[in-house]
Design an enzyme around this catalytic site. Structure first.
Site, PDB file in Angstrom:
ATOM      1  N   GLU A 169       1.062  -1.574  -0.278  1.00  0.00           N
ATOM      2  CA  GLU A 169       0.494  -0.081  -0.013  1.00  0.00           C
ATOM      3  C   GLU A 169       0.446   1.337   0.159  1.00  0.00           C
ATOM      4  OE1 GLU A 169      -2.742  -0.509   3.341  1.00  0.00           O
ATOM      5  OE2 GLU A 169      -4.012  -2.221   2.245  1.00  0.00           O
TER       6      GLU A 169
ATOM      7  N   HIS B  52      -9.119   9.838   3.745  1.00  0.00           N
ATOM      8  CA  HIS B  52      -8.419   8.114   2.681  1.00  0.00           C
ATOM      9  C   HIS B  52      -8.894   9.250   1.179  1.00  0.00           C
ATOM     10  CE1 HIS B  52      -8.143   4.168   0.361  1.00  0.00           C
ATOM     11  NE2 HIS B  52      -7.756   3.718   1.568  1.00  0.00           N
TER      12      HIS B  52
ATOM     13  N   ARG C 267      -0.663   8.458   2.038  1.00  0.00           N
ATOM     14  CA  ARG C 267      -2.061   8.384   1.458  1.00  0.00           C
ATOM     15  C   ARG C 267      -2.647  10.930   1.915  1.00  0.00           C
ATOM     16  NH1 ARG C 267      -5.323   5.027   5.566  1.00  0.00           N
ATOM     17  NH2 ARG C 267      -4.378   3.235   4.178  1.00  0.00           N
TER      18      ARG C 267
ATOM     19  N   HIS D  56     -11.389   9.250   6.523  1.00  0.00           N
ATOM     20  CA  HIS D  56     -11.289   7.949   7.255  1.00  0.00           C
ATOM     21  C   HIS D  56     -10.739   7.097   8.226  1.00  0.00           C
ATOM     22  CE1 HIS D  56      -9.997   3.711   5.516  1.00  0.00           C
ATOM     23  NE2 HIS D  56      -9.403   4.268   5.913  1.00  0.00           N
TER      24      HIS D  56
ATOM     25  N   ARG E 253      -0.827   8.407   9.448  1.00  0.00           N
ATOM     26  CA  ARG E 253      -0.680   7.564   9.930  1.00  0.00           C
ATOM     27  C   ARG E 253      -0.044   6.426   8.149  1.00  0.00           C
ATOM     28  NH1 ARG E 253      -4.171   2.776   8.904  1.00  0.00           N
ATOM     29  NH2 ARG E 253      -5.921   4.548   8.044  1.00  0.00           N
TER      30      ARG E 253
HETATM   31  P1  FAD Z   1     -13.875   0.301  16.297  1.00  0.00           P
HETATM   32  O1  FAD Z   1     -13.437  -0.864  15.879  1.00  0.00           O
HETATM   33  O2  FAD Z   1     -14.116   1.299  15.683  1.00  0.00           O
HETATM   34  O3  FAD Z   1     -14.617  -0.048  17.482  1.00  0.00           O
HETATM   35  C1  FAD Z   1     -14.575   1.550  18.293  1.00  0.00           C
HETATM   36  C2  FAD Z   1     -16.652   0.190  18.692  1.00  0.00           C
HETATM   37  O4  FAD Z   1     -16.143   1.117  20.402  1.00  0.00           O
HETATM   38  C3  FAD Z   1     -17.339  -0.252  18.481  1.00  0.00           C
HETATM   39  O5  FAD Z   1     -18.078  -1.416  18.976  1.00  0.00           O
HETATM   40  C4  FAD Z   1     -18.498   0.642  19.707  1.00  0.00           C
HETATM   41  O6  FAD Z   1     -19.828   0.293  19.212  1.00  0.00           O
HETATM   42  C5  FAD Z   1     -18.020   0.900  20.703  1.00  0.00           C
HETATM   43  N1  FAD Z   1     -17.937   2.777  20.956  1.00  0.00           N
HETATM   44  C6  FAD Z   1     -18.140   3.884  20.438  1.00  0.00           C
HETATM   45  N2  FAD Z   1     -18.735   5.064  21.197  1.00  0.00           N
HETATM   46  C7  FAD Z   1     -18.934   4.476  22.037  1.00  0.00           C
HETATM   47  C8  FAD Z   1     -20.346   4.910  22.689  1.00  0.00           C
HETATM   48  N3  FAD Z   1     -20.511   5.510  23.779  1.00  0.00           N
HETATM   49  N4  FAD Z   1     -20.981   3.864  24.320  1.00  0.00           N
HETATM   50  C9  FAD Z   1     -20.361   1.991  23.975  1.00  0.00           C
HETATM   51  N5  FAD Z   1     -19.476   2.081  22.366  1.00  0.00           N
HETATM   52  C10 FAD Z   1     -19.237   2.470  22.273  1.00  0.00           C
HETATM   53  N6  FAD Z   1      -6.595  -0.014   9.723  1.00  0.00           N
HETATM   54  C11 FAD Z   1      -5.873  -0.767   9.037  1.00  0.00           C
HETATM   55  O7  FAD Z   1      -4.766  -0.869  10.108  1.00  0.00           O
HETATM   56  N7  FAD Z   1      -5.647  -1.146   7.973  1.00  0.00           N
HETATM   57  C12 FAD Z   1      -7.126  -0.930   7.007  1.00  0.00           C
HETATM   58  O8  FAD Z   1      -7.081  -2.198   6.252  1.00  0.00           O
HETATM   59  C13 FAD Z   1      -8.250  -0.486   7.428  1.00  0.00           C
HETATM   60  N8  FAD Z   1      -9.281  -0.639   6.207  1.00  0.00           N
HETATM   61  C14 FAD Z   1      -9.885   0.463   6.855  1.00  0.00           C
HETATM   62  C15 FAD Z   1     -11.382   0.806   6.410  1.00  0.00           C
HETATM   63  C16 FAD Z   1     -12.229   1.614   6.620  1.00  0.00           C
HETATM   64  C17 FAD Z   1     -13.918   1.275   5.733  1.00  0.00           C
HETATM   65  C18 FAD Z   1     -12.361   1.695   7.752  1.00  0.00           C
HETATM   66  C19 FAD Z   1     -13.380   2.658   8.105  1.00  0.00           C
HETATM   67  C20 FAD Z   1     -10.903   1.509   8.435  1.00  0.00           C
HETATM   68  C21 FAD Z   1     -10.088   0.959   8.477  1.00  0.00           C
HETATM   69  N9  FAD Z   1      -8.861   1.172   9.198  1.00  0.00           N
HETATM   70  C22 FAD Z   1      -7.349   0.609   8.836  1.00  0.00           C
HETATM   71  C23 FAD Z   1      -8.999   1.787  10.141  1.00  0.00           C
HETATM   72  C24 FAD Z   1      -9.377   0.758  11.478  1.00  0.00           C
HETATM   73  O9  FAD Z   1      -9.930  -0.225  10.736  1.00  0.00           O
HETATM   74  C25 FAD Z   1      -9.270   1.212  12.752  1.00  0.00           C
HETATM   75  O10 FAD Z   1      -8.788   2.322  13.077  1.00  0.00           O
HETATM   76  C26 FAD Z   1      -9.841   0.131  13.609  1.00  0.00           C
HETATM   77  O11 FAD Z   1     -10.541  -0.943  13.259  1.00  0.00           O
HETATM   78  C27 FAD Z   1     -10.292   0.560  14.932  1.00  0.00           C
HETATM   79  O12 FAD Z   1      -9.991  -0.036  16.180  1.00  0.00           O
HETATM   80  P2  FAD Z   1     -11.093  -0.378  17.301  1.00  0.00           P
HETATM   81  O13 FAD Z   1     -10.872  -1.200  17.935  1.00  0.00           O
HETATM   82  O14 FAD Z   1     -10.040   1.069  18.117  1.00  0.00           O
HETATM   83  O15 FAD Z   1     -12.359   0.978  17.038  1.00  0.00           O
HETATM   84  C1  SIN Z   2      -7.478   0.541   2.820  1.00  0.00           C
HETATM   85  O1  SIN Z   2      -7.542  -0.736   2.350  1.00  0.00           O
HETATM   86  O2  SIN Z   2      -7.155   1.444   1.857  1.00  0.00           O
HETATM   87  C2  SIN Z   2      -7.428   1.243   4.316  1.00  0.00           C
HETATM   88  C3  SIN Z   2      -5.754   0.579   4.718  1.00  0.00           C
HETATM   89  C4  SIN Z   2      -5.864   1.673   6.309  1.00  0.00           C
HETATM   90  O3  SIN Z   2      -6.934   2.754   6.262  1.00  0.00           O
HETATM   91  O4  SIN Z   2      -5.212   1.268   7.014  1.00  0.00           O
END
Ligand code: FAD
Ligand code: SIN
Length: 528
Positions: free
Chosen positions: A113, A241, A288, A349, A384
């Site tokens: 990437e 993104h 990015r 993003h 990032r």
């Molecule tokens: P999340 O997985 O977002 O979980 C948040 C949790 O908090 C959820 O369960 C939600 O319900 C809960 N929550 C929030 N507020 C409250 C509240 N007030 N009360 C109770 N619960 C609450 N990163 C990579 O490294 N590689 C990738 O390929 C990649 N692709 C991506 C593609 C997309 C479309 C997106 C949106 C993001 C991508 N990212 C990627 C970024 C990555 O997915 C996220 O940064 C990461 O998954 C965040 O994980 P997390 O556990 O911190 O939060």
């Molecule tokens: C993507 O698949 O392009 C998202 C990867 C990322 O947010 O790290």
């Protein structure tokens, strides 16, 4: 109603569930999730998770790529630590039942990437996050010490402030005793008291009009820590993104993974001409921030609504096999991406800043740890590197769990916490006001605090936001608490923090680009 538990985990994405799974053998755990357990940013991750697995890749190369993307603001020791601990955490994900794609020879099928000098992204087709969330959800649901509280919305952290003892920002003896949590099915507010609380509430994408984030991403945890006077930093570094599917009216925007460019797809204008080499020698695979700014500039110059991502020169069967999710989505709106280019635009993003934590995930508030996208760990700096976010969540959840298990029994439950006070409130009949405020907030952020900023735009955003802030606080004071009003209030806090920190940064660096200070300030780099 008061309930007590050893570990209270707010959030059920990769950070929350991996922390929960690791501490659950030492004590009882509540996992709170505002909708269903698997509706998270994690679930939508496409490209994958970065880790050094084979030669010619090395830890040094991954460290260097991360530092270059971070534009001088990464904490080198944190970068080294995350990169070196990655392989062990990947092995653990595999033991938990996650599957990554393999080559015919049995090794990992590694993708590339933007900003990566090597192929190092482990992935599951183009739906890596779905696979990780599936494995963790199954494991967490089966654990006897973990209780899932789905459709529960955390309103605020409980601190000594709620016992009538005022606290101040940056004060070092603030204690977190748990959280006030709204059961959105009964509308009752529970007081969940914990020896130790872990905030893993994810990102903030929904403060913008166009975002790849699902609707749960409203910055709740960061806003709660900010209101509890904890330390929050680097909020100006919002990552856009470059390539989300241009499909007006669809929210959230569907992501077209960067891995497609890693596979050979090329960005073109609507005239069919490749344009990225005008901006960067790495072309469509530049980091990015550079690609998003280039697209923004092309759109402004041409007046077009989108640019094109062209994969039509690549082998069709191979594309369909590697990107089945994208293929299916594009076909659903009449685009065969093996034959015609995909219309794309940038979308909000990822947030690089957030709740400041140390190398063990400890926040500035005692008894409170945090992990995942809501945190600022020092890994990402001003921008990032792709696929470093899932990795960060995993490594820090592990480190926090190790510390949390060692200390949680030192903390007693605080029993004299008053129940949530909703005296003088009434049911809010005017739901439309909340929806309208939220839309206005998103417009302000997209119009004035987007990819390219200026003093004038930021001031305008700040002035407009002040009005929304006053109206929202007024609504909040008078209304029976609901998830909608809670999310709006949090989003206003997040917008305030992004604008305030963007105004303070008088330079352009990484994701923060302003026409008034177009250069990086070398003094800041030396100080860091
Ligand atoms: P999340 O997985 O977002 O979980 C948040 C949790 O908090 C959820 O369960 C939600 O319900 C809960 N929550 C929030 N507020 C409250 C509240 N007030 N009360 C109770 N619960 C609450 N990163 C990579 O490294 N590689 C990738 O390929 C990649 N692709 C991506 C593609 C997309 C479309 C997106 C949106 C993001 C991508 N990212 C990627 C970024 C990555 O997915 C996220 O940064 C990461 O998954 C965040 O994980 P997390 O556990 O911190 O939060
Ligand atoms: C993507 O698949 O392009 C998202 C990867 C990322 O947010 O790290």
């Amino acid at each position: 109603m008061n309930q007590t538990v050893d570990f209270l985990v707010l959030g059920s994405g990769l950070a929350g569930l991996s922390f929960a799974l690791k501490v659950a053998d030492s004590g009882k755990v509540f996992v709170v999730s505002k909708t269903s357990l698997d509706e998270t940013n994690t679930r939508y991750a496409q490209g994958g998770i970065a880790a050094v697995t084979y030669k010619p890749d090395t830890f040094d190369k991954h460290v260097s790529d991360t530092l270059v993307a971070g534009a001088g603001l990464c904490d080198r020791s944190v970068v080294e630590m995350v990169v070196r601990e990655a392989p062990e955490r990947i092995q653990e994900l595999l033991r938990w039942g996650t599957h990554f794609d393999r080559t015919a020879q049995g090794g990992f099928d590694l993708a590339k990437e933007g900003g990566h000098s090597e192929h190092r992204i482990l992935h599951h087709k183009d739906s890596t996050g779905y696979e990780i969330q599936r494995a963790l959800t199954e494991k967490a649901r089966a654990h006897p010490n973990i209780t899932m509280l789905e459709h529960h919305f955390a309103m605020d952290l409980v601190t000594q402030h709620h016992m009538g003892v005022p606290t101040m920002r940056h004060q070092n003896d603030i204690q977190c005793y748990g959280a006030y949590v709204l059961d959105t099915r009964t509308n009752l507010i529970l007081t969940l008291l914990a020896r130790l609380t872990y905030v893993a509430t994810g990102g903030v994408g929904n403060v913008y009009q166009t975002t790849t984030n699902p609707t749960i991403a409203t910055g709740d945890g960061i806003a709660m820590v900010y209101r509890a006077n904890g330390v929050v930093e680097n909020m100006e570094f919002v990552q856009f993104h470059p390539t989300s599917l241009y499909n007006p009216g669809e929210r959230p925007s569907f992501l077209i993974t960067e891995a497609l460019r890693g596979h050979g797809a090329v960005l073109r204008g609507q005239d069919g001409k490749e344009f990225m080499h005008k901006y960067d020698s790495r072309g469509s695979l530049a980091p990015r921030d550079i690609v998003a700014r280039a697209i923004d500039s092309e759109l402004k110059h041409t007046g077009h609504d989108f640019v094109l991502l062209d994969a039509t020169h690549l082998e069709a069967e191979d594309l369909r096999a590697h990107f089945p999710n994208i293929n299916q989505k594009c076909l659903s709106i009449g685009i065969d991406f093996t034959r015609v280019p995909i219309p794309v635009v940038p979308a909000a993003h990822y947030l690089c800043g957030g709740i400041k934590v140390n190398e063990h995930g400890r926040t500035s508030i005692n008894r409170l740890f945090a992990g995942g996208e809501c945190t600022s760990t020092g890994l990402h700096g001003a921008n990032r590197l792709a696929s470093n976010s899932l990795l960060e969540a995993l490594v820090f959840a592990h480190r926090s769990a190790v510390q949390a298990k060692a200390i949680f029994e030192n903390f007693d439950f605080q029993t004299d916490i008053p129940a949530w006070n909703d005296e003088g409130t009434s049911n809010n009949e005017e739901m439309i006001l909340i929806t309208q405020e939220f839309k206005e907030l998103q417009q302000i952020m997209s119009n004035y605090v987007g990819i390219v900023r200026s003093n004038l735009r930021l001031k305008r955003a700040f002035d407009r936001l002040e009005i929304i802030y006053r109206e929202t606080e007024d609504l909040y004071e008078k209304s029976v608490p609901t998830q909608n009003i809670g999310e709006l209030r949090n989003a206003v806090n997040i917008a305030y923090l992004v604008i305030k920190m963007a105004r303070r940064r008088r330079e352009s660096r990484g994701l923060h680009h302003t026409v008034d200070y177009p250069k990086q300030n070398p003094v800041i780099e030396r100080l860091h």
